[in-house]
Design a protein around this motif. Sequence first.
Motif, PDB file in Angstrom:
ATOM      1  N   ARG A   9       1.867  17.906  14.778  1.00  0.00           N
ATOM      2  CA  ARG A   9       2.300  18.040  13.391  1.00  0.00           C
ATOM      3  C   ARG A   9       3.812  17.935  13.288  1.00  0.00           C
ATOM      4  O   ARG A   9       4.344  17.438  12.287  1.00  0.00           O
ATOM      5  CB  ARG A   9       1.844  19.370  12.817  1.00  0.00           C
ATOM      6  N   PHE A  91       2.411   9.120   8.614  1.00  0.00           N
ATOM      7  CA  PHE A  91       1.062   9.420   8.148  1.00  0.00           C
ATOM      8  C   PHE A  91       0.075   8.391   8.686  1.00  0.00           C
ATOM      9  O   PHE A  91       0.367   7.195   8.762  1.00  0.00           O
ATOM     10  CB  PHE A  91       0.989   9.379   6.619  1.00  0.00           C
ATOM     11  N   GLU A 101     -10.285   3.514  -1.534  1.00  0.00           N
ATOM     12  CA  GLU A 101      -9.348   4.622  -1.405  1.00  0.00           C
ATOM     13  C   GLU A 101      -9.096   4.964   0.058  1.00  0.00           C
ATOM     14  O   GLU A 101      -9.953   4.760   0.915  1.00  0.00           O
ATOM     15  CB  GLU A 101      -9.866   5.865  -2.145  1.00  0.00           C
ATOM     16  N   GLN A 102      -7.894   5.492   0.270  1.00  0.00           N
ATOM     17  CA  GLN A 102      -7.497   5.882   1.612  1.00  0.00           C
ATOM     18  C   GLN A 102      -7.407   7.400   1.693  1.00  0.00           C
ATOM     19  O   GLN A 102      -6.993   8.056   0.739  1.00  0.00           O
ATOM     20  CB  GLN A 102      -6.140   5.248   1.954  1.00  0.00           C
ATOM     21  N   PHE A 104      -5.627  10.373   3.680  1.00  0.00           N
ATOM     22  CA  PHE A 104      -4.457  10.595   4.511  1.00  0.00           C
ATOM     23  C   PHE A 104      -4.581  11.856   5.355  1.00  0.00           C
ATOM     24  O   PHE A 104      -5.156  12.861   4.923  1.00  0.00           O
ATOM     25  CB  PHE A 104      -3.204  10.726   3.644  1.00  0.00           C
ATOM     26  N   GLY A 105      -3.978  11.788   6.538  1.00  0.00           N
ATOM     27  CA  GLY A 105      -3.853  12.978   7.372  1.00  0.00           C
ATOM     28  C   GLY A 105      -2.656  13.806   6.907  1.00  0.00           C
ATOM     29  O   GLY A 105      -1.945  13.424   5.980  1.00  0.00           O
ATOM     30  N   PRO A 106      -2.405  14.930   7.590  1.00  0.00           N
ATOM     31  CA  PRO A 106      -1.326  15.830   7.194  1.00  0.00           C
ATOM     32  C   PRO A 106       0.060  15.328   7.602  1.00  0.00           C
ATOM     33  O   PRO A 106       1.061  15.869   7.146  1.00  0.00           O
ATOM     34  CB  PRO A 106      -1.660  17.135   7.918  1.00  0.00           C
ATOM     35  N   GLY A 107       0.109  14.318   8.460  1.00  0.00           N
ATOM     36  CA  GLY A 107       1.389  13.749   8.856  1.00  0.00           C
ATOM     37  C   GLY A 107       1.969  14.384  10.116  1.00  0.00           C
ATOM     38  O   GLY A 107       1.625  15.519  10.485  1.00  0.00           O
TER      39      GLY A 107
ATOM     40  N   TYR B  36      -2.220   8.122  -6.474  1.00  0.00           N
ATOM     41  CA  TYR B  36      -2.348   9.219  -5.525  1.00  0.00           C
ATOM     42  C   TYR B  36      -1.468  10.382  -5.976  1.00  0.00           C
ATOM     43  O   TYR B  36      -0.438  10.192  -6.619  1.00  0.00           O
ATOM     44  CB  TYR B  36      -1.909   8.777  -4.119  1.00  0.00           C
ATOM     45  N   GLN B  38       0.717  13.660  -4.360  1.00  0.00           N
ATOM     46  CA  GLN B  38       1.242  14.221  -3.118  1.00  0.00           C
ATOM     47  C   GLN B  38       1.950  15.532  -3.393  1.00  0.00           C
ATOM     48  O   GLN B  38       2.858  15.597  -4.221  1.00  0.00           O
ATOM     49  CB  GLN B  38       2.208  13.238  -2.433  1.00  0.00           C
ATOM     50  N   ARG B  42       2.509  17.612   2.465  1.00  0.00           N
ATOM     51  CA  ARG B  42       1.118  17.168   2.658  1.00  0.00           C
ATOM     52  C   ARG B  42       1.006  15.660   2.476  1.00  0.00           C
ATOM     53  O   ARG B  42       1.909  15.006   1.946  1.00  0.00           O
ATOM     54  CB  ARG B  42       0.202  17.877   1.671  1.00  0.00           C
ATOM     55  N   GLY B  43      -0.110  15.122   2.929  1.00  0.00           N
ATOM     56  CA  GLY B  43      -0.348  13.697   2.745  1.00  0.00           C
ATOM     57  C   GLY B  43      -0.829  13.401   1.334  1.00  0.00           C
ATOM     58  O   GLY B  43      -1.344  14.276   0.639  1.00  0.00           O
ATOM     59  N   PRO B  44      -0.660  12.158   0.883  1.00  0.00           N
ATOM     60  CA  PRO B  44      -1.153  11.779  -0.447  1.00  0.00           C
ATOM     61  C   PRO B  44      -2.669  11.935  -0.549  1.00  0.00           C
ATOM     62  O   PRO B  44      -3.385  11.762   0.440  1.00  0.00           O
ATOM     63  CB  PRO B  44      -0.748  10.300  -0.555  1.00  0.00           C
ATOM     64  N   PHE B  46      -5.994  10.650  -2.859  1.00  0.00           N
ATOM     65  CA  PHE B  46      -6.472   9.637  -3.808  1.00  0.00           C
ATOM     66  C   PHE B  46      -6.961  10.287  -5.100  1.00  0.00           C
ATOM     67  O   PHE B  46      -7.662  11.309  -5.079  1.00  0.00           O
ATOM     68  CB  PHE B  46      -7.612   8.843  -3.167  1.00  0.00           C
TER      69      PHE B  46
END
Lengths: 113, 110
Positions: A9, A91, A101-102, A104-107, B36, B38, B42-44, B46
Amino acid sequence: DARVTQTPRHKVTEMGQEVTMRCQPILGHNTVFWYRQTMMQGLELLAYFRNRAPLDDSGMPKDRFSAEMPDATLATLKIQPSEPRDSAVYFCASGSNSYYEQYFGPGTRLTVT
Amino acid sequence: SQKIEQNSEALNIQEGKTATLTCNYTNYSPAYLQWYRQDPGRGPVFLLLIRENEKEKRKERLKVTFDTTLKQSLFHITASQPADSATYLCAPNQGGKLIFGQGTELSVKP
């Protein structure tokens, strides 16, 4: 519930060191994306894969960055050697189709000193 | 070159009002566009997808419009709540990938 996971992370490293970031996409998703986010540039696409094959890595500095999918459950992004300008949040996202749609992970927050 | 512009300044509105966010794009013709949300750190996430042949799409308190002539999408949140405070990203597609705007920061005050 199904989520994209990313490790580590947070990563702090010195300039010149190799950095490896890992991503586990949602099971069943066949498309994986790597993005980089900075205040100046926003969210930029680095590379993406469909069915583990690289489709587009035009956003990635080729001399130092590499992205792979050794198997369907793991995507990796490597930087070697790292530079301070690589400091950003990276990310990973996955989707069932590159047109949908995508998720996303937490990055991974990377700091290169 | 291709360009995406969202409201550059943060949007501050009162709870209960409608928030309207703008996304303008130039030099290409996306077949669809996504929005999206955000939150910090945190990540974006949808929210909505609208196709070029759809003028409007709704989901609960959210509404998106897509005007391919004006090259613009509008994103509306009706009856806004403090929990809607976040950055909202517009993402028109280019081929099989999304190009993200810089985002608009929305703050809803109680």
